[in-house]
Structure formats: structure tokens, C-alpha cells
Design an enzyme around this catalytic site. Structure first.
Site, PDB file in Angstrom:
ATOM      1  N   GLU A  60       0.814  -1.211   0.000  1.00 57.52           N
ATOM      2  CA  GLU A  60       0.000   0.000   0.000  1.00 57.52           C
ATOM      3  C   GLU A  60       0.849   1.264   0.000  1.00 57.52           C
ATOM      4  OE1 GLU A  60      -0.381  -2.601   1.982  1.00 57.52           O
ATOM      5  OE2 GLU A  60      -2.308  -3.440   1.394  1.00 57.52           O
ATOM      6  N   HIS A 129     -11.264  -5.654   8.108  1.00 58.78           N
ATOM      7  CA  HIS A 129     -11.967  -5.286   6.871  1.00 58.78           C
ATOM      8  C   HIS A 129     -13.154  -4.363   7.141  1.00 58.78           C
ATOM      9  CE1 HIS A 129      -9.592  -8.588   5.334  1.00 58.78           C
ATOM     10  NE2 HIS A 129     -10.035  -8.399   4.116  1.00 58.78           N
TER      11      HIS A 129
END
Lengths: 324, 366
Positions: A60, A129
């Protein structure tokens, strides 16, 4: 005009802007061949090729750092971070570079970047998540944080975010990715950033919320209406910078404020909104401000996630508390 | 059992510390610039100017006229050699010590001094509009170079990006991420590791167990090469070759230049706390300026009189740059607000008004 879901509206906005601006490109993990794990970039690589829809390696921070380099050369990258719980490695690049480059070069180099990431829980996801950590990003000077609440808003706000000459963190509420279909005219019309949207007018209490919580808040307003209470529901839409005027105007009329967000309460965006109203609208208030938020706990796994997030009942109770 | 893969790291050096070709080097096989007096003198003269400017900057800091400053002494060959290898349209992502490359590329002394003197305006380079500004967070700039290289590739431009990184920086995860993505996307980028042996007080032996830093690219599928960073001929040649590869679509290279930080990490550091005087002395014995000057003298391209005259010329140039810096004024308080957004939010404009009022009040009352 087609009826589309929020996630389809996101795809439409990408498609429009990529068709009209050759500098716009998409990158991220699984965004190309797979069309993104939520299919937000479905079909784009087929149409625009793998030079403009780039499947990146898994890192990321790397994705955010590449965006800085590309944007400094005049491209307009739209990057997907697969889940908000995985955005932390990108923070170094966002905080230290993406949001500072314009300022530290006095405008010589800029970062017109959009980072899109799913936001919040409610869909029985695995651990990490279901995060909604927008307040961490609202503290960063130079960054806009935007969160749509409907397909039409997603389309218009994403177009605005891509066209904005500065970085925007675009949070996509997963819970309402496919919650409802709405007619969205695919005409390239952006919606303004930095302003709230009044979703429902009311006279007794102002509810300020964003993202998936707009759905719960509107349901709560329905329920309150049945009980004879008129609630105004404001969609913050741009979480940072906050459009204080719209909120203050509303509170001046209703005299009461309830803030609803999925994120944990401690130093959440609700605290900033409450502070704004305390600084500039205290004498309009007829009752203490209420916050309905996630608890200051780690977002629980699926079996408890609906006990964590604000519910219609909690919102109704908070509004009633301001009226008691 | 069989060998699945094998790699090696080559080391390149042409000149010995006395400025003579190593016995195994055949000068006739070296590139044209090594025989071009104008190019050789241009490189040496820039090294001298950079060293003199660096010394002046330290003096300005010591006398309270400049903020914390990271000296470049010892890095002149590594920095100027890289600059000479690059094309003007290429882009560099420096760390914070690369004045040798920057000055060659047109960054002005007043800009360098202005930045280290406490004004972001120093990053608004008038001549190298595309180069990244100094990068203080370690290794992060490697991704900016990779991103710029990706932009060149997407736009089909024959340009390269060069990211500097120090020996300490190669321990950061970001460095690996940058090499990895550059390798897989075959980006026209050079990861230029200037190994000066010290990351503030951490010596290389405490930084890594790797034999070389050049080999750190191997796992990313990128070739690595080591070069004597005090030998400007070798530095320039190795980088020219790496850049040519990159420009022809053959992807990135890791180039490790071995040099030595002759000075403190910054003016806020005292290197005598952690390294011995004898080690520093050894560093001075192989430093790059002496080597290049001796080389030029062997070729009868340079002598003492020219050295003295050129140093005076440098002093005048530096005086001019310093005077230009002294003529700059404190930026207005609005400067911290006015470059943050193209479209500043109202809340920020309110704060700007507040700051303007307060600064006005301050100037009225001293």
C-alpha cells in the site's frame, strides 16, 4: 438514465473521467483483470488498457508513493487501497509527501491524487476489513476526506475528487455499495466538495452523519416522524474540511444536535463537529449535543458488528434525549 | 541438488587515489568524456565549487545565519558524477545532501540557502522545475522516482528518474517496495545508493549483514553494480550505462557508490562521539577532489595557478549567492496557508485571517 448501485456509480465516474481526461489512470491491487475485489473498477482495464489501469504488486505504501511521483509529473492517479484497515502503510506517503508537496515546493509540484478505499463494516467481513478511521486522516493538513452516501452522490463526488488539484481520500461505505439502485445520469456532472447535503429537512433536531450511517439516520428520522418529531438529516459528504455553515444554520433552526458516525467516539469527527457548534452556536442549543457512534473498542467480528455500529434505535433514543 | 539461480556484483574503479589509472584499466576502452578536457574540467570545477559552497554553508550555520545543514564533503564525485551522467530532462529525487547534483542541474545557491535557512520557497527551483525537492523522511523518495519513471513510461518519453538513497535508507521497507515495483514494471529508474558508511552514528556493519548494498536489488530482479564513489570517472560511466539501459526500456539498476562522509551528519551532529579520528583520516586520504585534481594535473590540464584563480572565482560566486540569500526576507505569515490547497477551504481562510491579524499586531508592538 440508468438505475445503478453505489459501486456501479463509482465505475461510471471512473469511466467518464478516463474517457475525457487522458491524464487520469487507475492503479491498485486487483483493480485490472479482476476489476477490484468489490468490482469498482470492473471493465476499465479492458477498455483503457493496462497502461492506464495498472495491477500493482501488493504494497500500500508503494501504491501511494507511486501516486506522488506520477502526480508530480502531471498525471492524475486514482488509487484503490483494498480495505481501509490496510491503509496504514500508505500513511507515511500520504502524510509526509502527498499532502505536503504543493506547500513545500510553493506550488511547483502538486499531487492531484485520489485514494479510494472501502469504509466501515456491516457486511460480515473478516478482521481488519470493517475499519472507519477517517478521523486519523482529517487531522492531516492538505488532505480532503470525502464519503458519499448514495449512487448519485458517489458519481458526482468522485468526479469532483478526481478533478480536484489536491489529494482526496475517498471513502466508500461498503455496507451500501449495493444497498439500493438510483437513477444516475452519466453526464460527467460533478458535485461540489466541501459542502454538506441536507437529505431531509426538519425542525426539532439536526442529525449530522455520513456514509452508510445516513441510511440508519434517515430510517431513524422516519421513525421519529411517526412519533411526531421532525428531524433534519445532514450528510456531511466532505468529512474534512467540514462545512460548518450548513450545520450551524441547521442547529440555529432546530436547537438540537445529534452526530452519528460508525467510527469510534474518542477524538472522532463528531468531536470536531461538536466543538464547532460549541464555539459558534452554543446559544442556539436547547439541549446537550449527543453523539451516537461506534464504541471505543476494536471493531468486533461479524457476530457483534451490529451491536457496535449505531442502530436506528440508538439514534432515535439520542434524538429523544435532546428533546426530553 | 542444483543451483537455482546465481548472481554476482561487479565493482568498478578506474583511478587510484593518486589519480592514475589502475593497472588493469585500458583508458582507450573508456568512454569519450574521459578524454574530453572540457568535460573533465567542467566536472572538477563543479566539485571545487560544491566543496567551497558547502564549507561556506557550514560557516553560515555556525554563525547563526543558517539553520541545521547537512554537509556534503566527501560526496562530490558521487554527486557531480551522477549529475554529469543525467540528461537535463531526467528527474532526480534527492535525499538532503545532494547539492553537487543539484548545482550542476541549475539549482541556485540562494535556493539551497533559503531552504536550509527556514523557507520552503527554496524548494521552488527556478531551473529544475521537475526535480523533486529535498526529502527528509528516509527512503520515501525512491517511490517518487519510481512514480515519475512510471509516468515517463506511460507517456512514452525517453526520460529517466534517479533516486538517491543512503546506506541507512536501504534498511527501510520502502526501498524494497520501490525496487520491487520498478523491477516488475521495468521502470526507467536508477536507485543510486550513496554508501558513505555512516547513518548518523550507525556504521554499515550495524546496518546490514549484506556484503554489498548493490545486491539488494537482486531479490527484486534488478541488476546491481558497485562503484568507487570517490572516482568520478567510474561513477559517471557506471551511471551512464545504467541510464542508457533504463532509457532503452531495459529497466532499473541499483548502483552503489562507495564513499565516505567526511563531515558530521548535519551541523547538529558531532561525529567525534562515535567514530575515530584515524578512520576519518583514512577517509581524507581517498577523498574524491584530490584524486580528480591529480588526474587533471597528470594530463597537464590543471595546475596550481589555475586552482588558485578558480578558487577565487568560486568565492565570488558564493559571495553573490550568499548576498542574494541575505537579501531575502522572512516570508509573510500567509505563506504557510497559501500553498496548501489550490482551492483553500473556508475554515483555513478564517485561520489565515486570524494569523494575519496576530502577525500585524505583533509587528505593531514589536
Amino acid at each position: 438514465m440508468a438505475k445503478v448501485t453505489l459501486v456501479e456509480a463509482i465505475t461510471l465516474a471512473h469511466n467518464w473521467e478516463m474517457s475525457h481526461d487522458p491524464d487520469v489512470l487507475v492503479l491498485g491491487q486487483d483493480v485490472g483483470r479482476n476489476g477490484g475485489v468489490f468490482r469498482a473498477t470492473q471493465g476499465l482495464q479492458e477498455k483503457f488498457g493496462n497502461q492506464r489501469v495498472i495491477d500493482t504488486p501488493l504494497a500500500e505504501g508503494m501504491i501511494a508513493g507511486l501516486c506522488v511521483g506520477m502526480a508530480a509529473q502531471g498525471l492524475k492517479p486514482v488509487a484503490e487501497i483494498q480495505f481501509m484497515g490496510f491503509i496504514y502503510p500508505a500513511m507515511d506517503q500520504i502524510v509526509n509527501h502527498m499532502t505536503r508537496l504543493r506547500n513545500r515546493t510553493r506550488g511547483r509540484l502538486t499531487c492531484p491524487v485520489v485514494i479510494r478505499t472501502p469504509h466501515g463494516g456491516g457486511i460480515h467481513s473478516p478482521e481488519h476489513h470493517s475499519e472507519s478511521v477517517e478521523s486519523m486522516f482529517c487531522h492531516i493538513p492538505g488532505l480532503r476526506v470525502v464519503c458519499p452516501s448514495s449512487p448519485a452522490r458517489a458519481y458526482g463526488l468522485l468526479l469532483a475528487a478526481i478533478r480536484e488539484p489536491d489529494p482526496v481520500l475517498f471513502l466508500e461505505p461498503v455496507r451500501i455499495y449495493r444497498y439500493a439502485r438510483q437513477e444516475v445520469e452519466d453526464n460527467g456532472q460533478a458535485l461540489p466538495l466541501d459542502v454538506c447535503y441536507v437529505l431531509r429537512e426538519g425542525t426539532d433536531c439536526t442529525i449530522v452523519t455520513w456514509g452508510a450511517m445516513t441510511v440508519e439516520s434517515l430510517k431513524a428520522a422516519e421513525e421519529l416522524a411517526r412519533q411526531g418529531i421532525s428531524a433534519e438529516v445532514i450528510d456531511l459528504a466532505t468529512i474534512s474540511p467540514i462545512d460548518a455553515e450548513t450545520i450551524l444554520d441547521s442547529v440555529a433552526r432546530t436547537g438540537r444536535l445529534v452526530i452519528v458516525h460508525e467510527a469510534a467516539r474518542n477524538v472522532g469527527v463528531g468531536a470536531e463537529i461538536a466543538a464547532i457548534v460549541a464555539e459558534h452556536g452554543l446559544y442556539d442549543l436547547e439541549a446537550p449535543i449527543q453523539r451516537v457512534t461506534g464504541y471505543d473498542t476494536i471493531v468486533p467480528l461479524a457476530r457483534l458488528e451490529h451491536d457496535y455500529a449505531p442502530s436506528v434505535a440508538r439514534i432515535v433514543a439520542a434524538v429523544r434525549a435532546t428533546l426530553s | 541438488m542444483s543451483t537455482a539461480a546465481q548472481f554476482d556484483i561487479q565493482y568498478r574503479q578506474y583511478l587510484d587515489p593518486e589519480g592514475r589509472f589502475l593497472p588493469e584499466v585500458d583508458p582507450a576502452t573508456l568512454p569519450e568524456f574521459t578524454r574530453d578536457p572540457a568535460e573533465l574540467l567542467k566536472m572538477y570545477r563543479m566539485m571545487v565549487l560544491v566543496r567551497a559552497f558547502d564549507t561556506k554553508a557550514i560557516n553560515l550555520q555556525r554563525t547563526g545565519k543558517l539553520g541545521t545543514y547537512p554537509p556534503a564533503a566527501g560526496h562530490e564525485a558521487a554527486q557531480v558524477g551522477a549529475a554529469a551522467a543525467l540528461h537535463a530532462e531526467d528527474v532526480i529525487a534527492p535525499v538532503y545532501r545532494e547539492i553537487g547534483t543539484q548545482m550542476w542541474r541549475g539549482v541556485r545557491m540562494v535556493e539551497i540557502l533559503r531552504y536550509w535557512g527556514g523557507d520552503e520557497a527554496g524548494n521552488d527551483f527556478v531551473n529544475t522545475r521537475h526535480d523533486f525537492p529535498w526529502c527528509v523522511p528516509i527512503a520515501t523518495q525512491t517511490l517518487h522516482a519510481a512514480g515519475a519513471a512510471l509516468a515517463f513510461k506511460i507517456r512514452n518519453q525517453p526520460r529517466c528518474a534517479l533516486a538517491y538513497i543512503g546506506d541507512g535508507g536501504t534498511s527501510e521497507g520502502t526501498f524494497y517496495e520501490a525496487m520491487n515495483v520498478a523491477g516488475v514494471l521495468k521502470l526507467p529508474v536508477i536507485f543510486y545508493v550513496v554508501n558513505n558508511r555512516w547513518a548518523i552514528s550507525t556504521p554499515l556493519c550495524q546496518q546490514t549483514a549484506a556484503q554489498t548494498l548493490a545486491q539488494k536489488g537482486i531479490a527484486a530482479g534488478i541488476p546491481g553494480i558497485q562503484v568507487d564513489g570517490n572516482d568520478i570517472l567510474a561513477v559517471r560511466h557506471v551511471l551512464e550505462q545504467a541510464l542508457a539501459r533504463a532509457r532503452h526500456g531495459e529497466g532499473p539498476t541499483v548502483v552503489e557508490a562507495l564513499t565516505y562522509r567526511l563531515s558530521d551528519h548535519t551541523t547538529a551532529d558531532d561525529a567525534s562521539r562515535y567514530r575515530s579520528a584515524s578512520e576519518v583520516e583514512q577517509g581524507w586520504a581517498v577523498e574524491p577532489m584530490k584524486r580528480m585534481r591529480a588526474f587533471l594535473q597528470h594530463l597537464n590540464l590543471w595546475d596550481e595557478a589555475q586552482e588558485v584563480a578558480y578558487r577565487q572565482e568560486c568565492n565570488l560566486l558564493i559571495e553573490e549567492g550568499v548576498n542574494e540569500y541575505f537579501a531575502t526576507t522572512k516570508p509573510p505569515v500567509t505563506a504557510m496557508f497559501d500553498h496548501l490547497y489550490a482551492n483553500p477551504p473556508k475554515r483555513l481562510l478564517d485561520q489565515r485571517d486570524e494569523a494575519v491579524q496576530l502577525s500585524g499586531a505583533k509587528s505593531l508592538h514589536g
